[in-house]
Design a protein around this motif. Structure first.
Motif, short mmCIF file in Angstrom:
data_model
loop_
_atom_site.label_atom_id
_atom_site.label_comp_id
_atom_site.label_asym_id
_atom_site.label_seq_id
_atom_site.Cartn_x
_atom_site.Cartn_y
_atom_site.Cartn_z
N UNK A 125 0.83 -1.21 0.00
CA UNK A 125 0.00 0.00 0.00
C UNK A 125 0.87 1.26 0.00
N UNK A 126 1.93 1.25 0.79
CA UNK A 126 2.84 2.39 0.86
C UNK A 126 3.52 2.61 -0.50
N UNK A 127 4.01 1.56 -1.11
CA UNK A 127 4.66 1.68 -2.42
C UNK A 127 3.71 2.23 -3.47
N UNK A 128 2.47 1.77 -3.43
CA UNK A 128 1.48 2.26 -4.40
C UNK A 128 1.15 3.72 -4.16
N UNK A 131 -4.86 6.25 2.14
CA UNK A 131 -4.60 4.83 2.34
C UNK A 131 -5.47 4.39 3.51
N UNK A 132 -6.45 3.53 3.22
CA UNK A 132 -7.40 3.07 4.23
C UNK A 132 -7.15 1.61 4.58
N UNK A 133 -7.03 1.34 5.85
CA UNK A 133 -6.87 -0.04 6.32
C UNK A 133 -8.27 -0.61 6.54
N UNK A 134 -8.65 -1.56 5.69
CA UNK A 134 -10.00 -2.12 5.73
C UNK A 134 -10.02 -3.59 6.13
N UNK A 185 -1.78 7.67 8.24
CA UNK A 185 -1.35 9.06 8.10
C UNK A 185 -0.40 9.21 6.91
N UNK A 186 -0.54 10.33 6.20
CA UNK A 186 0.31 10.58 5.03
C UNK A 186 1.79 10.56 5.40
N UNK A 187 2.11 11.02 6.59
CA UNK A 187 3.51 11.02 7.03
C UNK A 187 4.10 9.61 7.05
#
Length: 120
Positions: free
Chosen positions: A7-10, A24-27, A111-113
């Motif tokens: 998810x981070x790489x994408x 980025x949502x953790x579902x 978080x975006x950070x």
């Protein structure tokens, strides 16, 4: 590659091509379909296509390919399904209409950070 790293790489690949409103949502606790949604907006159908292509290219360089893709024909909403991560790239109009963040409001947002690359 684990789902969080994917998810981070994408998200980073989309950010590198100037995607807007990256979320980025953790579902994983809400559905058995996937662990994360990566949602982004492009400025036009051309930009949406370029964003999806860039995400696909960056991950393919690491040996990771989507299981399936949808929406490349109309480019209003392109979906890249990596199994544990699903990427949604929208035009602004489609993003506003489908409003996935509202639909998945119970999801934890990364978080975006946490996913943004540090400034070089």
């Amino acid at each position: 590659m684990d789902s969080k790293t994917l998810a981070i790489e994408l998200a980073r690949a989309l950010d590198a091509k100037k995607a807007l409103n990256i979320r980025v949502l953790k579902v994983e606790d809400l559905t058995t379909v996937t662990d994360y949604f990566v949602i982004a907006t492009g400025t036009s159908t051309t930009h949406v296509g370029a964003l999806a292509d860039e995400a696909d290219f960056v991950l393919s360089q690491q040996g990771v390919n989507p299981l399936r893709t949808e929406g490349h024909d109309g480019k209003r909403w392109v979906l890249l399904d990596y199994g544990s991560v699903i990427v949604h790239v929208f035009t602004k109009e489609a993003h506003d209409y489908y409003d996935l963040e509202h639909l998945w409001a119970d999801a934890a947002e990364m978080p975006a950070a946490e996913w943004m690359k540090p400034a070089e």
